[in-house]
Design a protein around this motif. Structure first.
Motif, PDB file in Angstrom:
ATOM      1  N   ALA A  25       0.842  -1.204   0.000  1.00 40.69           N
ATOM      2  CA  ALA A  25       0.000   0.000   0.000  1.00 40.69           C
ATOM      3  C   ALA A  25       0.880   1.258   0.000  1.00 40.69           C
ATOM      4  O   ALA A  25       0.607   2.218  -0.713  1.00 40.69           O
ATOM      5  N   ALA A  26       1.963   1.226   0.798  1.00 37.21           N
ATOM      6  CA  ALA A  26       2.860   2.383   0.868  1.00 37.21           C
ATOM      7  C   ALA A  26       3.557   2.617  -0.469  1.00 37.21           C
ATOM      8  O   ALA A  26       3.961   3.730  -0.786  1.00 37.21           O
ATOM      9  N   PHE A  27       3.673   1.549  -1.224  1.00 37.12           N
ATOM     10  CA  PHE A  27       4.441   1.647  -2.469  1.00 37.12           C
ATOM     11  C   PHE A  27       3.599   2.100  -3.671  1.00 37.12           C
ATOM     12  O   PHE A  27       4.150   2.446  -4.713  1.00 37.12           O
ATOM     13  N   VAL A  28       2.269   2.092  -3.519  1.00 37.86           N
ATOM     14  CA  VAL A  28       1.380   2.375  -4.661  1.00 37.86           C
ATOM     15  C   VAL A  28       1.811   3.594  -5.501  1.00 37.86           C
ATOM     16  O   VAL A  28       1.962   3.476  -6.714  1.00 37.86           O
ATOM     17  N   PRO A  29       2.065   4.762  -4.868  1.00 36.52           N
ATOM     18  CA  PRO A  29       2.437   5.914  -5.710  1.00 36.52           C
ATOM     19  C   PRO A  29       3.713   5.680  -6.525  1.00 36.52           C
ATOM     20  O   PRO A  29       3.837   6.198  -7.632  1.00 36.52           O
ATOM     21  N   TYR A  30       4.628   4.890  -6.008  1.00 32.28           N
ATOM     22  CA  TYR A  30       5.894   4.647  -6.716  1.00 32.28           C
ATOM     23  C   TYR A  30       5.702   3.603  -7.809  1.00 32.28           C
ATOM     24  O   TYR A  30       6.325   3.675  -8.857  1.00 32.28           O
ATOM     25  N   ASP A  77      15.987  -1.425   4.860  1.00 33.16           N
ATOM     26  CA  ASP A  77      15.077  -0.435   4.300  1.00 33.16           C
ATOM     27  C   ASP A  77      14.354  -0.982   3.078  1.00 33.16           C
ATOM     28  O   ASP A  77      14.932  -1.762   2.304  1.00 33.16           O
ATOM     29  N   TRP A  78      13.120  -0.550   2.907  1.00 30.83           N
ATOM     30  CA  TRP A  78      12.388  -0.796   1.652  1.00 30.83           C
ATOM     31  C   TRP A  78      12.512   0.455   0.807  1.00 30.83           C
ATOM     32  O   TRP A  78      12.311   1.564   1.314  1.00 30.83           O
ATOM     33  N   VAL A  79      12.886   0.275  -0.445  1.00 24.29           N
ATOM     34  CA  VAL A  79      13.153   1.424  -1.307  1.00 24.29           C
ATOM     35  C   VAL A  79      12.475   1.242  -2.670  1.00 24.29           C
ATOM     36  O   VAL A  79      12.006   0.147  -2.994  1.00 24.29           O
ATOM     37  N   ALA A  80      12.457   2.329  -3.432  1.00 26.54           N
ATOM     38  CA  ALA A  80      12.006   2.274  -4.824  1.00 26.54           C
ATOM     39  C   ALA A  80      13.220   2.532  -5.703  1.00 26.54           C
ATOM     40  O   ALA A  80      13.923   3.512  -5.502  1.00 26.54           O
ATOM     41  N   ARG A  92      15.248   5.842  -5.635  1.00 26.58           N
ATOM     42  CA  ARG A  92      14.447   7.058  -5.825  1.00 26.58           C
ATOM     43  C   ARG A  92      13.746   7.495  -4.554  1.00 26.58           C
ATOM     44  O   ARG A  92      13.432   8.653  -4.370  1.00 26.58           O
ATOM     45  N   THR A  93      13.424   6.546  -3.719  1.00 27.43           N
ATOM     46  CA  THR A  93      12.791   6.919  -2.453  1.00 27.43           C
ATOM     47  C   THR A  93      12.967   5.803  -1.426  1.00 27.43           C
ATOM     48  O   THR A  93      13.335   4.677  -1.772  1.00 27.43           O
TER      49      THR A  93
END
Ligand code: GDP
Ligand code: ZN
Length: 369
Positions: A25-30, A77-80, A92-93
């Motif tokens: 859910a947190a990743f949706v915008p990415y 960490d979880w990243v994009a 990127r984030t």
């Protein structure tokens, strides 16, 4: 990309690394930007290894370098990252962390350093080969609670305790120092209790804390069911599709769950862990609510509920002393950090003042500013 969003998190290729519906859910915008989710398995000098659905990719953290050292990308960490691109790609984030392990870098320079992110269980290893140091256990517990992870206390080398009655006493002592914490005796040598620990760490991400010699490596090997070095040497696919051998600080356990073992985590000290200290000594903080004065120092004040509990034996002097010692130590560290920050600010303002004067002079002299 859309398949990441529509497929359940449990069948996601990163599920074994801890990917779940909340991360999804947190990743949706990415995901909508076409970015790839991944978990950092190692960081070194501005570059990190990120495990993604496409394998392990090397990524540069240049675009996510913060001013705050606590926000530096770290293992766990979880990243994009870029879905395609060169070697390295770019992070990127950084998704907001659930928990984070921080340590004071040294006794001289009190500055926090982030060691591991998104840890669910902090497994504290304490050897039964030596006399139980309850104060040390409490210190590790404070650190663990402060991180946001749930501590688990593992008394290692249980095979060295001569009989079951002694083990039971030792467990009871440790339990009294660790309210709200599961305590178990384990012998990696004889395989006893390892299954219980494996079940606990099976859901989520864990770290192993404890003194050198406490049996952490041995425990890690039992949980991994193999020599860590062998597991470490798994071949990964890098950005160019080559197979490379990398050391990982984050490993998937065969029985489920993830283990993070970063250099530094092992020698971790207290840092800004006042809330953690409060959690270790929850019963003292609870007693303190009954003191007549809200700012009671529990020394000789009238109506002190903590003093009353000490007097009638409900609270042990050892535990009360340990509580005060850890609070004092933590406040000393905090004060040193404040002093350091003040000095830094002074330097910054001084430099800015000099820059401002130089700019002003340049203006007067007709120089372009
Ligand atoms: P670390 O420094 O915390 O990683 O500790 P190690 O895992 O290297 O263990 C330190 C020593 O304790 C080694 O000599 C191990 O063989 C020994 N050890 C570890 N686990 C056990 C155990 O369950 N029983 C016994 N008897 N010895 C153990
Ligand atoms: Zn009091």
């Amino acid at each position: 990309m859309s398949s990441f969003l529509s497929s359940p998190a449990s069948s996601h290729p990163l599920a074994s690394y801890g990917w779940d519906t909340d991360w999804q859910a947190a990743f949706v915008p990415y995901a909508e930007q076409g970015l790839l989710p991944g978990r950092v398995i190692r960081v070194d000098r501005g570059l990190c290894d990120v495990v993604t659905a496409d394998g392990v990719v090397r990524a540069d953290t240049e675009f996510v370098v913060p001013r705050d050292p606590m926000k530096v990308v770290c293992t766990g960490d979880w990243v994009a990252v870029d879905p395609v691109g060169g070697d390295p790609r770019y992070v990127r984030t950084l998704l907001p962390r659930r928990t984070s392990f921080v340590r004071s870098t040294s006794s001289k320079r009190s500055e926090g350093q982030i060691l591991a992110a998104n840890v669910d269980h902090a497994v504290i290893a304490v050897s039964l080969a030596a006399e139980l140091d309850l104060g040390r256990i409490e210190r590790f517990l404070a650190l663990a609670w402060e991180s946001g992870a749930q501590p688990v206390l593992v008394l290692t080398k249980a095979d060295l305790v001569p009989d079951a009655v002694t083990t039971a006493y030792l467990l009871a002592d440790a339990e009294a120092a660790a309210p709200g914490v599961q305590v178990l005796a384990v012998s990696a040598e004889q395989g006893e209790g390892v299954d219980v620990l494996a079940a606990i760490v099976g859901g989520g991400t864990s770290v192993l804390l404890g003194q050198s010699g406490a049996g952490k490596s041995t425990l890690a090997n039992s949980l991994l069911g193999a020599d860590v070095m062998t597991v470490n040497a798994v071949r990964d696919v890098d950005g160019k599709g080559r197979h490379t051998t990398t050391t990982r600080n984050l490993l998937v356990l065969p029985g489920g769950g993830v283990l993070i073992d970063t250099p530094g985590l092992r020698g971790v000290g207290l840092f800004d862990a006042e809330a953690g200290v409060g959690q270790v000594f929850a019963e003292i903080e609870e007693l303190a609510e009954g003191c007549r004065f809200s700012d009671c120092a529990h020394e000789a004040e009238p109506g002190c509920a903590v003093g009353a509990a000490l007097a009638d034996g409900r609270l042990s002097h050892r535990r009360f002393d340990s509580y005060r010692k850890l609070l004092r130590e933590n406040r000393r560290l905090a004060a040193r950090t404040d002093a350091r920050l003040r000095d830094e600010m002074r330097r910054v303002w001084k430099a800015r003042g000099a820059q401002g004067r130089a700019a002003l002079e340049a203006k007067r002299g007709g120089w372009p500013v």
